[in-house]
Write an enzyme that holds these catalytic residues in place. Structure first.
Site, PDB file in Angstrom:
ATOM      1  CE  LYS A  13      -2.800  -6.279  -2.703  1.00  0.00           C
ATOM      2  NZ  LYS A  13      -2.923  -5.013  -2.950  1.00  0.00           N
ATOM      3  NE  ARG A  88      -0.637  -0.918  -6.711  1.00  0.00           N
ATOM      4  CZ  ARG A  88      -0.115  -1.262  -5.499  1.00  0.00           C
ATOM      5  NH1 ARG A  88      -0.169  -2.349  -5.625  1.00  0.00           N
ATOM      6  NH2 ARG A  88       0.268  -0.451  -5.420  1.00  0.00           N
ATOM      7  NE  ARG A 123       0.403  -1.055   4.875  1.00  0.00           N
ATOM      8  CZ  ARG A 123       0.434  -1.560   4.120  1.00  0.00           C
ATOM      9  NH1 ARG A 123      -0.272  -2.864   3.819  1.00  0.00           N
ATOM     10  NH2 ARG A 123       0.966  -0.680   2.892  1.00  0.00           N
ATOM     11  NE  ARG A 156       4.814   1.074   2.509  1.00  0.00           N
ATOM     12  CZ  ARG A 156       3.646   0.492   1.305  1.00  0.00           C
ATOM     13  NH1 ARG A 156       4.023  -1.515   1.421  1.00  0.00           N
ATOM     14  NH2 ARG A 156       3.147   0.955   0.023  1.00  0.00           N
ATOM     15  NE  ARG A 167      -0.744   3.495  -0.642  1.00  0.00           N
ATOM     16  CZ  ARG A 167      -0.306   2.440   0.349  1.00  0.00           C
ATOM     17  NH1 ARG A 167       0.069   3.169   1.562  1.00  0.00           N
ATOM     18  NH2 ARG A 167      -0.426   1.136   0.450  1.00  0.00           N
TER      19      ARG A 167
HETATM   20  P1  AMP Z   1       2.197  -1.759  -1.874  1.00  0.00           P
HETATM   21  O1  AMP Z   1       3.529  -2.102  -1.814  1.00  0.00           O
HETATM   22  O2  AMP Z   1       1.852  -3.043  -3.069  1.00  0.00           O
HETATM   23  O3  AMP Z   1       1.659  -0.750  -1.823  1.00  0.00           O
HETATM   24  O4  AMP Z   1       3.033  -0.326  -3.682  1.00  0.00           O
HETATM   25  C1  AMP Z   1       3.856   0.803  -2.526  1.00  0.00           C
HETATM   26  C2  AMP Z   1       3.500   1.686  -4.073  1.00  0.00           C
HETATM   27  O5  AMP Z   1       4.690   0.826  -4.891  1.00  0.00           O
HETATM   28  C3  AMP Z   1       2.250   2.128  -4.930  1.00  0.00           C
HETATM   29  O6  AMP Z   1       1.628   2.963  -4.077  1.00  0.00           O
HETATM   30  C4  AMP Z   1       3.476   2.308  -6.246  1.00  0.00           C
HETATM   31  O7  AMP Z   1       3.161   3.801  -5.799  1.00  0.00           O
HETATM   32  C5  AMP Z   1       3.629   1.407  -6.224  1.00  0.00           C
HETATM   33  N1  AMP Z   1       3.250   0.924  -6.650  1.00  0.00           N
HETATM   34  C6  AMP Z   1       3.327  -1.217  -6.815  1.00  0.00           C
HETATM   35  N2  AMP Z   1       2.990  -1.934  -7.593  1.00  0.00           N
HETATM   36  C7  AMP Z   1       3.049  -0.761  -8.924  1.00  0.00           C
HETATM   37  C8  AMP Z   1       2.289  -1.641  -9.944  1.00  0.00           C
HETATM   38  N3  AMP Z   1       1.802  -2.455 -10.106  1.00  0.00           N
HETATM   39  N4  AMP Z   1       2.772  -0.729 -10.658  1.00  0.00           N
HETATM   40  C9  AMP Z   1       2.475   1.184 -10.713  1.00  0.00           C
HETATM   41  N5  AMP Z   1       2.991   1.489  -9.150  1.00  0.00           N
HETATM   42  C10 AMP Z   1       3.862  -0.067  -8.564  1.00  0.00           C
END
Ligand code: AMP
Length: 210
Positions: A13, A88, A123, A156, A167
Site C-alpha cells: 500500500k 483500520r 523490509r 522497523r 499485526r
Molecule cells: P503501518 O505503517 O501502516 O504499518 O502502521 C504501523 C503501526 O502504526 C500499526 O501497526 C499501528 O500500531 C499504528 N497505526 C497505523 N495506522 C493506524 C490506525 N489507523 N489505527 C490504529 N493504529 C494505527
C-alpha cells in the site's frame, strides 16, 4: 480524488500510495508514518502511541483520529488524498463519516498471508524520509542506504517476527471486516497485490483513469 488503500501490512500500500500521490499530485497520508514521526519527536501523542506501534497493536481510535484531522487541515491535502493504513477498523470508518471525511474509492490490496510475512521479514525502512525498500524485491542501489536521502536504512521494530504475528492477527480481526463494509457501500476495487510492484502500479493507473 480521495481514496483509501486497504490491505494487510506488507501488501505494498505504502509503495503504491507514494507513487500514485506524486502522479496525481495529491497527498499521501500514512497514519503509521504520522505516528512514527510523533514518536521520533517524543511528542505527548508519540509517547502515548509508542508501546502500541512497537508491539504491532492498534493505537486507540481517538489518538489516530486526532493526528489524521490535524493532517487533513493542511493545505497540501485540499486537492485530494490517499489514506494509507486508515481506517483500520469499522469504528474508525464511522468516525471518518461523522467528521465529514468522504472517499470516492477504496482499493483493497489482496495478497496471501504467507507472502505478506515474507515481505515484512525483509523490509528496510528509512527513518529520515519514510521510504521503504526490500532486501529482495526493492533493493536499494547501495546496501542499507536510502536511495532518496542517503540516510542509513533500518528494520522497523514492528517488522520483527513477534510483532509481525501480532499485526497479522490484528489485521484479520479488526481490519478485514472493512472489506465487506466498503463492498456494501459499492466503493471497493480489489487489486491482486501478489504481483510485482510495476504490475500493480499499471493496474492502479488504469483504475484512476491515467
Ligand atoms: P503501518 O505503517 O501502516 O504499518 O502502521 C504501523 C503501526 O502504526 C500499526 O501497526 C499501528 O500500531 C499504528 N497505526 C497505523 N495506522 C493506524 C490506525 N489507523 N489505527 C490504529 N493504529 C494505527
Amino acid at each position: 480524488m480521495k481514496m483509501v488503500f486497504l490491505g494487510p501490512p506488507g501488501s505494498g500500500k505504502g509503495t503504491q500510495a507514494e507513487f500514485l500521490s506524486i502522479t496525481l499530485r495529491i497527498a499521501h497520508i500514512s497514519t503509521g508514518e504520522l505516528l512514527r514521526q510523533e514518536i521520533a519527536d517524543n511528542s505527548a501523542l508519540g509517547i502515548d502511541a509508542r508501546r502500541f506501534v512497537e508491539s504491532g497493536a492498534l493505537v486507540p481510535d481517538d489518538l489516530v483520529m486526532k493526528i489524521l484531522e490535524k493532517k487533513l487541515g493542511q493545505p497540501e491535502c485540499s486537492k485530494g488524498f490517499i489514506l494509507d493504513g486508515f481506517p483500520r477498523n469499522i469504528p474508525q470508518a464511522e468516525n471518518m463519516i461523522r467528521a465529514g471525511i468522504s472517499v470516492e474509492k477504496v482499493f483493497y490490496f489482496d495478497v496471501p498471508e504467507e507472502q505478506v510475512v515474507d515481505r515484512l521479514g525483509g523490509r528496510l525502512y528509512c527513518s529520515s524520509c519514510g521510504a521503504f525498500f526490500h532486501e529482495r524485491y526493492n533493493i536499494p542501489a547501495k546496501a542499507m542506504v536510502c536511495d532518496r536521502c542517503s540516510n542509513q536504512l533500518i528494520r522497523r521494530a514492528d517488522d520483527e517476527p513477534d510483532a509481525i504475528r501480532n499485526r497479522m492477527t490484528v489485521y484479520r480481526e479488526k481490519t478485514m471486516p472493512l472489506i465487506n463494509y466498503y463492498k456494501e457501500k459499492n466503493l471497493l476495487t480489489v487489486l491482486d497485490a501478489s504481483r510485482s510492484i510495476d504490475e500493480i502500479r499499471d493496474t492502479l493507473l488504469k483504475e484512476v483513469g491515467q
